[in-house]
Scaffold this motif. Structure first.
Motif, PDB file in Angstrom:
ATOM      1  N   UNK A   1       0.592  -1.277  -0.104  1.00  0.00           N
ATOM      2  CA  UNK A   1       0.042  -0.346  -0.049  1.00  0.00           C
ATOM      3  C   UNK A   1       1.140   1.655  -0.443  1.00  0.00           C
ATOM      4  N   UNK A   2       2.172   1.642   1.032  1.00  0.00           N
ATOM      5  CA  UNK A   2       2.812   1.972   0.690  1.00  0.00           C
ATOM      6  C   UNK A   2       3.966   2.965  -1.129  1.00  0.00           C
ATOM      7  N   UNK A   3       3.738   1.878  -1.323  1.00  0.00           N
ATOM      8  CA  UNK A   3       4.420   1.341  -2.673  1.00  0.00           C
ATOM      9  C   UNK A   3       4.167   0.626  -3.466  1.00  0.00           C
ATOM     10  N   UNK A   4       2.795   0.767  -4.669  1.00  0.00           N
ATOM     11  CA  UNK A   4       2.420   0.268  -5.414  1.00  0.00           C
ATOM     12  C   UNK A   4       2.992  -0.746  -6.068  1.00  0.00           C
ATOM     13  N   UNK A   5       2.523  -1.650  -6.500  1.00  0.00           N
ATOM     14  CA  UNK A   5       3.560  -2.444  -7.692  1.00  0.00           C
ATOM     15  C   UNK A   5       3.424  -1.568  -9.283  1.00  0.00           C
ATOM     16  N   UNK A   6       1.967  -0.539  -9.285  1.00  0.00           N
ATOM     17  CA  UNK A   6       1.452   0.043 -10.326  1.00  0.00           C
ATOM     18  C   UNK A   6       1.770   1.016 -11.314  1.00  0.00           C
ATOM     19  N   UNK A   7       2.044   1.116 -11.871  1.00  0.00           N
ATOM     20  CA  UNK A   7       2.849   2.683 -12.735  1.00  0.00           C
ATOM     21  C   UNK A   7       1.716   3.302 -12.210  1.00  0.00           C
ATOM     22  N   UNK A   8       2.080   4.678 -12.224  1.00  0.00           N
ATOM     23  CA  UNK A   8       0.998   5.905 -11.679  1.00  0.00           C
ATOM     24  C   UNK A   8       0.889   6.167 -12.663  1.00  0.00           C
ATOM     25  N   UNK A   9      -0.829   6.593 -12.943  1.00  0.00           N
ATOM     26  CA  UNK A   9      -1.287   7.332 -14.385  1.00  0.00           C
ATOM     27  C   UNK A   9      -0.667   9.091 -13.845  1.00  0.00           C
ATOM     28  N   UNK A  10      -0.722   9.478 -15.412  1.00  0.00           N
ATOM     29  CA  UNK A  10      -0.693  11.091 -15.726  1.00  0.00           C
ATOM     30  C   UNK A  10      -1.965  11.471 -16.643  1.00  0.00           C
ATOM     31  N   UNK A  11      -1.687  12.869 -15.807  1.00  0.00           N
ATOM     32  CA  UNK A  11      -3.420  13.213 -16.686  1.00  0.00           C
ATOM     33  C   UNK A  11      -3.113  14.202 -17.005  1.00  0.00           C
ATOM     34  N   UNK A  12      -3.527  15.538 -18.292  1.00  0.00           N
ATOM     35  CA  UNK A  12      -3.475  16.659 -18.445  1.00  0.00           C
ATOM     36  C   UNK A  12      -4.930  17.564 -18.016  1.00  0.00           C
ATOM     37  N   UNK A  13      -3.944  18.062 -17.182  1.00  0.00           N
ATOM     38  CA  UNK A  13      -5.030  19.119 -16.986  1.00  0.00           C
ATOM     39  C   UNK A  13      -4.897  20.522 -16.898  1.00  0.00           C
ATOM     40  N   UNK A  14      -4.619  21.124 -17.998  1.00  0.00           N
ATOM     41  CA  UNK A  14      -3.929  21.931 -18.784  1.00  0.00           C
ATOM     42  C   UNK A  14      -5.054  21.848 -19.490  1.00  0.00           C
ATOM     43  N   UNK A  15      -6.331  21.753 -19.128  1.00  0.00           N
ATOM     44  CA  UNK A  15      -8.526  22.166 -19.617  1.00  0.00           C
ATOM     45  C   UNK A  15      -8.242  22.619 -18.272  1.00  0.00           C
ATOM     46  N   UNK A  16      -8.227  23.104 -17.260  1.00  0.00           N
ATOM     47  CA  UNK A  16      -8.636  23.838 -15.916  1.00  0.00           C
ATOM     48  C   UNK A  16      -8.021  24.474 -15.771  1.00  0.00           C
ATOM     49  N   UNK A  17      -8.795  25.761 -15.923  1.00  0.00           N
ATOM     50  CA  UNK A  17      -8.926  27.210 -15.917  1.00  0.00           C
ATOM     51  C   UNK A  17      -9.061  27.709 -15.271  1.00  0.00           C
ATOM     52  N   UNK A  18      -9.787  27.435 -14.234  1.00  0.00           N
ATOM     53  CA  UNK A  18      -9.968  27.975 -12.420  1.00  0.00           C
ATOM     54  C   UNK A  18      -9.736  28.044 -11.447  1.00  0.00           C
ATOM     55  N   UNK A  19      -8.766  28.377 -10.761  1.00  0.00           N
ATOM     56  CA  UNK A  19      -8.147  28.159  -9.377  1.00  0.00           C
ATOM     57  C   UNK A  19      -8.329  29.140  -8.069  1.00  0.00           C
ATOM     58  N   UNK A  20      -8.741  28.926  -7.905  1.00  0.00           N
ATOM     59  CA  UNK A  20      -9.255  29.912  -6.376  1.00  0.00           C
ATOM     60  C   UNK A  20      -8.340  30.711  -6.266  1.00  0.00           C
ATOM     61  N   UNK A  21      -7.515  31.830  -6.047  1.00  0.00           N
ATOM     62  CA  UNK A  21      -6.357  32.502  -5.665  1.00  0.00           C
ATOM     63  C   UNK A  21      -5.942  32.158  -4.088  1.00  0.00           C
ATOM     64  N   UNK A  22      -4.334  31.770  -4.739  1.00  0.00           N
ATOM     65  CA  UNK A  22      -3.766  31.306  -2.984  1.00  0.00           C
ATOM     66  C   UNK A  22      -3.710  29.863  -3.034  1.00  0.00           C
ATOM     67  N   UNK A  23      -4.517  29.468  -3.601  1.00  0.00           N
ATOM     68  CA  UNK A  23      -4.543  27.728  -3.810  1.00  0.00           C
ATOM     69  C   UNK A  23      -3.524  27.359  -3.925  1.00  0.00           C
ATOM     70  N   UNK A  24      -3.773  26.213  -3.540  1.00  0.00           N
ATOM     71  CA  UNK A  24      -2.032  24.977  -4.072  1.00  0.00           C
ATOM     72  C   UNK A  24      -2.823  24.022  -4.838  1.00  0.00           C
ATOM     73  N   UNK A  25      -2.635  23.102  -5.759  1.00  0.00           N
ATOM     74  CA  UNK A  25      -3.268  22.461  -6.473  1.00  0.00           C
ATOM     75  C   UNK A  25      -2.662  20.907  -5.777  1.00  0.00           C
ATOM     76  N   UNK A  26      -3.362  19.866  -6.119  1.00  0.00           N
ATOM     77  CA  UNK A  26      -2.982  18.530  -6.195  1.00  0.00           C
ATOM     78  C   UNK A  26      -4.086  17.927  -6.657  1.00  0.00           C
TER      79      UNK A  26
END
Length: 99
Positions: A28-53
């Motif tokens: 569970x700490x280090x799964x043997x599966x590859x991590x997913x990578x998604x393209x989040x370029x289409x997300x335009x709005x980010x609340x002011x001063x917030x960090x993204x995860x």
């Protein structure tokens, strides 16, 4: 007389044995599966001063304040991107996100 079992069992390196038999906690700490990578370029709005995860397994972005509290999230639904506040209420919808 020969002992029953594998003749090389006593000469096995402990490191090799632990690599073959992982516990559920180790997996569970280090799964043997590859991590997913998604393209989040289409997300335009980010609340002011917030960090993204990124949360690629759920295909959404999480917004966190600088003090470390959750501030909402954004997710794709069909051809639109919905933005939610910290209470789960939809606050913005982008119907034609760029591709």
């Amino acid at each position: 007389m020969a002992e029953s079992g594998h003749t090389d069992a006593g000469n096995e390196d402990p490191g090799e044995a632990s690599q073959r038999h992982f516990s559920m906690h180790q997996l569970s700490k280090k799964p043997p599966l590859p991590r997913l990578h998604m393209d989040y370029g289409q997300y335009r709005y980010i609340p002011a001063g917030d960090r993204i995860k990124e949360q690629p397994d759920m295909n959404r972005l999480l917004f966190w304040t600088t003090s470390g509290e959750p501030d909402g999230y954004a997710e794709r639904r069909g051809g639109a991107i919905l933005y939610y506040d910290r209470t789960g209420k939809a606050v913005r919808v982008d119907t034609n996100p760029p591709r």
